[in-house]
Design an enzyme around this catalytic site. Structure first.
Site, PDB file in Angstrom:
ATOM      1  N   SER A 186       0.847  -1.198   0.000  1.00 14.94           N
ATOM      2  CA  SER A 186       0.000   0.000   0.000  1.00 14.94           C
ATOM      3  C   SER A 186       0.881   1.246   0.000  1.00 14.94           C
ATOM      4  CB  SER A 186      -0.959  -0.028   1.197  1.00 14.94           C
ATOM      5  OG  SER A 186      -1.872   1.040   1.145  1.00 14.94           O
ATOM      6  N   THR A 187       0.846   2.047   1.069  1.00 15.27           N
ATOM      7  CA  THR A 187       1.603   3.292   1.115  1.00 15.27           C
ATOM      8  C   THR A 187       3.086   3.046   0.848  1.00 15.27           C
ATOM      9  OG1 THR A 187       0.074   4.042   2.834  1.00 15.27           O
ATOM     10  CG2 THR A 187       2.058   5.363   2.479  1.00 15.27           C
ATOM     11  N   HIS A 213      -2.917  -1.042  -3.154  1.00 17.93           N
ATOM     12  CA  HIS A 213      -4.092  -0.215  -2.899  1.00 17.93           C
ATOM     13  C   HIS A 213      -4.036   1.047  -3.758  1.00 17.93           C
ATOM     14  CE1 HIS A 213      -4.288  -2.120   1.381  1.00 17.93           C
ATOM     15  NE2 HIS A 213      -4.825  -2.905   0.463  1.00 17.93           N
ATOM     16  N   MET A 306      -0.080   1.171   5.080  1.00 15.78           N
ATOM     17  CA  MET A 306      -0.861   1.522   6.256  1.00 15.78           C
ATOM     18  C   MET A 306      -1.912   0.455   6.525  1.00 15.78           C
ATOM     19  SD  MET A 306      -3.111   5.016   6.894  1.00 15.78           S
ATOM     20  CE  MET A 306      -4.261   4.700   5.551  1.00 15.78           C
ATOM     21  N   ASP A 309      -4.233  -4.822   6.246  1.00 19.22           N
ATOM     22  CA  ASP A 309      -4.660  -5.679   5.145  1.00 19.22           C
ATOM     23  C   ASP A 309      -3.536  -6.641   4.780  1.00 19.22           C
ATOM     24  OD1 ASP A 309      -6.339  -6.637   3.156  1.00 19.22           O
ATOM     25  OD2 ASP A 309      -5.619  -5.204   1.662  1.00 19.22           O
TER      26      ASP A 309
END
Length: 367
Positions: A186-187, A213, A306, A309
């Site tokens: 993600s991030t 994401h 972050m 997940d």
């Protein structure tokens, strides 16, 4: 990759200092209003273009800046180029648009050192809906980079690892030869993926499935960008696409990606079932399906991001005998997703980003 500094601790009584940079006076006021309502945040200034922003950064020393990409006189990309190598520079959250151009420029900004981004909602209507959109998107993106001592945070709480953050590979009894590599991120993901993809050899024998994401449009541009960095075949996944050796499939924005058997082949299946962990695509969804189809013949890697997940999906994979890799804290932009896997004791190893591909190659007997 971009700034991989630890989360900054904000002491009791202090607040996260934010500089708002946007050429639209309406957006500046809206963002300032939304952020000022949160007791953990303090808007210390605003700027209408990049040149003014550079002056304000030097004057105000903000912890984070929200940065528009397209502005007159000096755009956001130029600002990033000016500050990317500065020691102690502020965290940067970009404002993007859900357009082809916006997606391409956002990926460019992440490559230049931006830490994360939010998308500007088009035609959101009322002021209340605009404010709600900002609270939902922007506040967690800002707070993820900080430890808010004694304050409530919208971001995922810090994980308390039960294993050393730099845990090396331990003895692992493999039940069968690996047949797939599944990655959740993600991030900080686009930069992390851009860093590791060139490390895969052209004859890498496994298919690679990735959940990053991202919203629609963005994943297509991410696939194109990664294709330029590797000799493997990279594509945004389409329903029914074959899971083949040497092929990298990226889950499209707003769609979960699962694997299923179809005769003698394995293919991917897209759906828009409910988000999991507030995410669609979700890493947990992919990992569970990989566990069902491949079992112990899977390798998974949970990289910077972050939230949590991927943790439940990693538990399914680990229970089935798969090998689970987690990126370490020192090289993660945000150690939420991999940190949760490490804290739950699910990782076979917790290693720096540049060690991930060598470890995968070791697991398939090519180390």
């Amino acid at each position: 990759m971009n700034a991989t500094i630890s989360r900054k601790a904000i002491s009791p009584g202090a607040r996260i200092r934010v500089l708002v940079v946007d050429d639209s006076v309406v957006i500046r006021r809206l963002v300032t209003h939304a952020l000022s309502e949160d007791p953990a945040l303090e808007v210390v200034g605003a700027a209408s273009n990049g040149a003014i922003a550079l002056e304000r950064i030097a004057q105000l020393n903000p912890d984070v800046i929200t940065l528009d990409i397209e502005m007159p006189e000096m755009d956001g990309l130029t600002v990033l180029r000016r500050i990317r190598n500065q020691a102690g520079r502020p965290r940067v959250v970009m404002f993007s648009t859900l357009t082809d151009r916006g997606a391409a420029l956002t990926l460019e900004s992440l490559a230049l050192g931006a830490d994360d981004y939010v998308t500007k909602a088009a035609n959101v209507g009322s002021l209340d809906r605009s404010m709600a959109s900002l609270r939902t998107q922007l506040l967690p993106k800002i707070k993820q980079f900080f430890l808010l001592t004694g304050k409530a945070s919208l971001a995922a709480p810090p994980v308390a690892p039960t294993k050393p953050p730099g845990m090396a590979p331990v003895s692992f009894r493999r039940e069968c030869q690996p047949r797939v590599l599944a990655i959740g991120v993600s991030t900080g993901g686009p930069t992390a993926l851009g860093s590791i993809m060139p490390q895969f050899p052209a004859d890498f024998p496994l298919p690679i499935l990735i959940v990053q994401h991202m919203p629609p449009l963005f994943t297509r541009f991410l696939a194109e960008r990664l294709q330029s960095a590797t000799k493997l075949r990279v594509a945004e996944a389409a329903n029914g696409a074959k899971v083949a050796p040497g092929t990298v499939l990226i889950a499209p924005g707003d769609y979960h990606m699962r694997v299923r058997t179809q005769g003698a082949e394995t293919v991917v299946q897209m759906d828009q079932s409910s988000p999991e962990n507030s995410c669609r695509p979700s890493v947990d969804v992919l990992f569970r399906s990989v566990g069902e189809v491949y079992g112990a013949a899977a390798i998974s890697a949970v990289l910077t991001g972050m939230g949590q997940d991927g943790m439940r999906g990693a538990a399914v994979l680990k229970a089935g005998g798969a090998y689970v890799i987690a990126q370490d804290e020192a090289t993660s932009v945000v150690w939420g997703m991999p940190g949760s896997v490490a804290a739950a004791g699910l990782a076979n190893c917790v290693i720096p980003l540049d060690a991930v591909v060598p470890e995968v190659l070791r697991q398939i007997g090519r180390g």
